[in-house]
Write an enzyme that holds these catalytic residues in place. Structure first.
Site, PDB file in Angstrom:
ATOM      1  N   GLU A 119       3.553  -2.271  -9.963  1.00  0.00           N
ATOM      2  CA  GLU A 119       5.114  -2.857  -9.817  1.00  0.00           C
ATOM      3  C   GLU A 119       5.339  -3.868 -10.890  1.00  0.00           C
ATOM      4  OE1 GLU A 119       7.295  -1.237  -8.270  1.00  0.00           O
ATOM      5  OE2 GLU A 119       6.437  -0.223  -6.516  1.00  0.00           O
ATOM      6  N   HIS A 142       5.356  -7.991  -2.723  1.00  0.00           N
ATOM      7  CA  HIS A 142       5.939  -6.608  -2.183  1.00  0.00           C
ATOM      8  C   HIS A 142       4.872  -6.470  -0.901  1.00  0.00           C
ATOM      9  CE1 HIS A 142       7.004  -2.703  -1.762  1.00  0.00           C
ATOM     10  NE2 HIS A 142       5.899  -2.077  -2.028  1.00  0.00           N
ATOM     11  N   HIS A 144       4.505  -3.687   3.098  1.00  0.00           N
ATOM     12  CA  HIS A 144       5.107  -2.356   3.861  1.00  0.00           C
ATOM     13  C   HIS A 144       5.041  -2.861   5.241  1.00  0.00           C
ATOM     14  CE1 HIS A 144       3.450   0.339   0.345  1.00  0.00           C
ATOM     15  NE2 HIS A 144       4.308  -0.371  -0.051  1.00  0.00           N
ATOM     16  N   HIS A 214      10.573   2.184   2.159  1.00  0.00           N
ATOM     17  CA  HIS A 214       9.491   1.752   1.473  1.00  0.00           C
ATOM     18  C   HIS A 214       8.676   0.422   1.810  1.00  0.00           C
ATOM     19  CE1 HIS A 214       7.550   1.043  -3.031  1.00  0.00           C
ATOM     20  NE2 HIS A 214       7.021   0.740  -2.133  1.00  0.00           N
TER      21      HIS A 214
HETATM   22  O1  2HA Z   1       0.952  -1.087  -5.180  1.00  0.00           O
HETATM   23  O2  2HA Z   1       3.106  -0.706  -2.918  1.00  0.00           O
HETATM   24  O3  2HA Z   1       5.066   0.085  -4.538  1.00  0.00           O
HETATM   25  C1  2HA Z   1       1.337  -0.313  -4.425  1.00  0.00           C
HETATM   26  C2  2HA Z   1       2.910  -0.210  -3.857  1.00  0.00           C
HETATM   27  C3  2HA Z   1       3.628   0.037  -4.872  1.00  0.00           C
HETATM   28 ZN    ZN Z   2       5.093  -0.351  -1.999  1.00  0.00          ZN
END
Ligand code: 2HA
Ligand code: ZN
Length: 269
Positions: A119, A142, A144, A214
């Site tokens: 990313e 970032h 999840h 995501h």
């Molecule tokens: O790097 O989460 O969106 C792994 C991720 C990509």
């Molecule tokens: Zn991701």
């Protein structure tokens, strides 16, 4: 072992924060396999010796031209590296990169030639935008977060500010510590330019942006603060789910109670 962190306590402290947060992401179940990424603008810690360090990779294209990043340095999680490994060994699972003068390419300078996150274009575009706005934010995250991602599987929660208001109303701290709320980006291909552009647009109004089905993208002064914003939002999602599991729709704080919070804590919204 030779490391860019040796005899640089301030830089080492920032990277230690990244390692600490990476451990939390794994423990929370927000970082399966190589999931998530972190980049930190470390330019303020760069001395003449770092500026003189040779490249340990070939010149690589960023995939975008980012004029505000000229001469900047970033710590980046490595692509395909695991947060749970980064928690123990941040410099074996991430690297320091130097943006070259064309503002469109970079080299790795330390400690090992670990390729940065998939990313990278979105992360660096965000940093470029932050600098252009004169922001003091240095960290982007970032990840999840399970319950927040689950919310985005229902169209209602993707409506502008619906999730923000719901999550703020679950517990007063969420509005106090994530005062700009949660922006929403409709589903887009991971790592795409479209995703990066939509993220930058939402970051004008929010510090935390949801990528539908995501994950989240968060920015703040340092990685601990970025993590805290996501953590308080996800805590609210957990309270919401706990109430639903007890068989009722939670009342939530009233609009008056939330207004009172905003006044008392001088919040922007
Ligand atoms: O790097 O989460 O969106 C792994 C991720 C990509
Ligand atoms: Zn991701």
């Amino acid at each position: 072992m030779e490391s860019i962190l040796n005899n640089r306590p301030e830089l080492a402290a920032e990277i230690n924060k990244v390692a600490e947060v990476a451990g939390y992401l794994w423990q929370k179940g927000w970082a399966e396999r190589n999931g998530g990424n972190i980049t930190i603008n470390i330019t303020e810690y760069v001395d003449d010796e770092i500026k003189a360090m040779p490249a340990i990779s070939e010149v690589k294209p960023i995939g975008a031209t980012l004029p505000y990043l000229k001469g900047c340095y970033f710590y980046c999680k490595g692509t395909n590296k695991r947060m749970r490994d980064l928690a123990r060994q941040p410099m074996a699972n991430g690297s320091v990169i130097r943006i070259l003068d064309d503002c469109a390419s970079y080299v790795i300078i330390a400690d090992e030639p670990v390729n940065p996150t998939s990313e990278l274009p979105s992360h660096l575009s965000v940093h470029n935008n932050l600098i252009s706005k004169g922001s003091n934010y240095k960290a982007s995250l970032h990840t999840h977060p399970i319950e927040l991602v689950a919310l985005t599987h229902n169209k209602k929660f993707m409506e502008k500010d619906y999730a923000s208001n719901l999550l703020w109303s679950m517990i007063p701290e969420t509005k106090a510590f994530c005062p700009r709320g949660l922006g929403m980006v409709p589903y887009k291909l991971p790592s795409s330019v479209e995703l990066a552009e939509a993220t930058i647009n939402e970051l004008d109004d929010y510090d935390v942006v949801m990528w539908e089905k995501h994950g989240v993208f968060a920015v703040d002064t340092d990685i601990m603060a970025a993590f805290d914003q996501v953590d308080v939002l996800n805590k609210s999602a957990l309270i919401y789910i706990a109430a639903k599991n007890m068989g009722f729709e939670p009342d939530g704080m009233s609009q008056e109670q939330m207004k009172e919070m905003s006044v008392a804590f001088h919040l922007p919204k």
